[in-house]
Design an enzyme around this catalytic site. Structure first.
Site, PDB file in Angstrom:
ATOM      1  N   GLU A   4     -60.617 -52.222  62.315  1.00  0.00           N
ATOM      2  CA  GLU A   4     -59.564 -51.126  61.909  1.00  0.00           C
ATOM      3  C   GLU A   4     -60.046 -50.944  60.336  1.00  0.00           C
ATOM      4  O   GLU A   4     -59.613 -49.715  59.947  1.00  0.00           O
ATOM      5  CB  GLU A   4     -58.214 -51.530  62.174  1.00  0.00           C
ATOM      6  CG  GLU A   4     -57.652 -51.508  63.547  1.00  0.00           C
ATOM      7  CD  GLU A   4     -57.695 -50.250  63.968  1.00  0.00           C
ATOM      8  OE1 GLU A   4     -57.279 -49.332  63.059  1.00  0.00           O
ATOM      9  OE2 GLU A   4     -57.533 -49.871  65.248  1.00  0.00           O
TER      10      GLU A   4
ATOM     11  N   SER B 283     -61.139 -56.980  60.810  1.00  0.00           N
ATOM     12  CA  SER B 283     -60.790 -56.208  61.869  1.00  0.00           C
ATOM     13  C   SER B 283     -61.575 -55.089  61.807  1.00  0.00           C
ATOM     14  O   SER B 283     -61.988 -54.451  60.471  1.00  0.00           O
ATOM     15  CB  SER B 283     -59.384 -55.941  61.826  1.00  0.00           C
ATOM     16  OG  SER B 283     -59.072 -54.847  62.553  1.00  0.00           O
TER      17      SER B 283
ATOM     18  N   TYR C 210     -52.161 -51.306  58.354  1.00  0.00           N
ATOM     19  CA  TYR C 210     -52.828 -52.547  58.879  1.00  0.00           C
ATOM     20  C   TYR C 210     -54.327 -52.753  58.327  1.00  0.00           C
ATOM     21  O   TYR C 210     -54.849 -53.751  57.915  1.00  0.00           O
ATOM     22  CB  TYR C 210     -52.686 -52.777  60.470  1.00  0.00           C
ATOM     23  CG  TYR C 210     -53.493 -53.859  61.043  1.00  0.00           C
ATOM     24  CD1 TYR C 210     -53.057 -55.117  60.789  1.00  0.00           C
ATOM     25  CD2 TYR C 210     -54.688 -53.576  61.789  1.00  0.00           C
ATOM     26  CE1 TYR C 210     -53.864 -55.987  61.543  1.00  0.00           C
ATOM     27  CE2 TYR C 210     -55.541 -54.287  62.254  1.00  0.00           C
ATOM     28  CZ  TYR C 210     -54.844 -55.800  62.025  1.00  0.00           C
ATOM     29  OH  TYR C 210     -55.847 -56.775  62.714  1.00  0.00           O
TER      30      TYR C 210
END
Length: 345
Positions: free
Chosen positions: A132, A130, A153
């Site tokens: 992120e 990801s 996360y």
């Protein structure tokens, strides 16, 4: 016929990927978490008549926290390709449930990789990484950009990324990391910001709601269209050599921009309806994620075709159609056991 195994098959990406692989002639198996309600709505259109020959979609109960079940399923199915999309994937929720997020999103990856290694399975493995993971690292972000996650996360995804890299380097496993930047569609979950915005714009336009509450409107994101991104996943596993790739559009829009584009398309002035709510702020914010997908373009021939303005229109139109069109009652069927497909009558 190739066989694929997908974790997270009932999610946005999993459903589009299953659709793509079935169209390419694959037999597709998916991992479904047991709950008291059915979660297969995104797959309803892929169900077939129980009397049809050549059924190729099978769903299996299982969980990323259950190593023995993963070993059992993989040893029976023996897939040519494994797509690991399953996770607790909501960034804001990961602050509320950090341990659960780490267990499923991080350790779940190790459980799956270790199951493949223990079985000695000759498969190609896709790890859903990801954007992120980059967190506070300034854009543009590419495969060479250092990670600095700003959420549980993001940290769990960094763990999964390096686990996949380690199994590739230590055991010669064909394992790739797809570092996907934000990708959306009408199948996005309703709690994710783009779907929340599109849904509110449609409902306000039809007089069903009057306000939308949001947090940080200044966060910059690189939004693409999910069906195009799952095609990039598939391309990664068709390459001669396993490697890691960023998928992104390379364009930058704020959450506020997505609000404006969505509300403009619905014929609304967003400033009359959008309200700030600090409860939607993260304890630590990610200011800007903008991807550089030149490697995927040069090596895989993958390029995005849909960008944020069109994406906002597509998502608002889908919400309007769902609200204005005839309502159809769909009764999902239970997920059946191994060797039996999910069928619709």
């Amino acid at each position: 016929m190739k066989t694929a195994f997908i974790t997270g098959i009932t999610g946005q990406d999993g459903s589009y990927l299953a659709e793509l692989l079935l169209a390419k002639g694959y037999e597709v198996h998916g991992l479904v978490r047991r709950s008291s309600s059915f979660s297969t709505g995104r797959l309803d259109h892929l169900y077939v008549d129980p009397h049809t020959e050549g059924v190729r979609l099978f769903l299996h109960y299982g969980d990323l926290t259950d190593s023995s079940r993963l070993v059992t399923l993989l040893s029976r199915i023996r897939p040519d390709e494994v797509y690991h999309l399953g996770a607790q994937s909501h960034v804001r929720v990961s602050f509320d449930e950090p341990e659960f997020t780490g267990d499923t999103t991080g350790l779940g990856t190790i459980r799956l990789l270790e199951a493949i290694r223990m079985i000695g399975l000759d498969t190609r493995y896709y790890q859903a990484s990801s954007s992120e993971m980059f967190g506070a690292t300034p854009p543009p972000q590419s495969e060479a950009t250092p990670f600095h996650p700003r959420s549980p996360y993001g940290a769990a995804k960094v763990y999964g990324y390096w686990a996949a890299r380690n199994y590739r380097e230590a055991y010669g496993m064909y394992a790739v990391n797809g570092i996907l930047f934000n990708h959306e569609s009408p199948r996005r979950g309703e709690t994710f910001v783009t779907r929340k915005i599109a849904r509110a714009a449609a409902r306000i336009a039809l007089g069903l709601e009057s306000e939308l509450f949001l947090g940080n409107l200044d966060a910059v994101r690189d939004w693409g269209f999910a069906p195009e991104y799952v095609e990039g996943m598939w391309r990664m596993l068709q390459a001669d050599t396993a490697d890691d790739y960023v998928l992104a559009t390379g364009t930058a829009y704020t959450v506020g921009d997505f609000v404006r584009l969505s509300f403009d398309h619905a014929g609304l002035d967003w400033r009359r309806h959008v309200r700030f709510d600090e409860r939607y702020l993260r304890p630590s914010e990610v200011d800007a994620l903008i991807g550089d997908a030149s490697k995927a373009r040069d090596v895989l021939g993958w390029t995005p075709r849909t960008f944020t303005p069109e994406l906002a229109r597509v998502m608002v139109d889908a919400e309007l159609t769902a609200l204005e069109g005839p309502t159809a009652t769909v009764t999902p069927l239970p997920v059946l056991g191994f060797d039996r497909p999910v069928l619709a009558s």
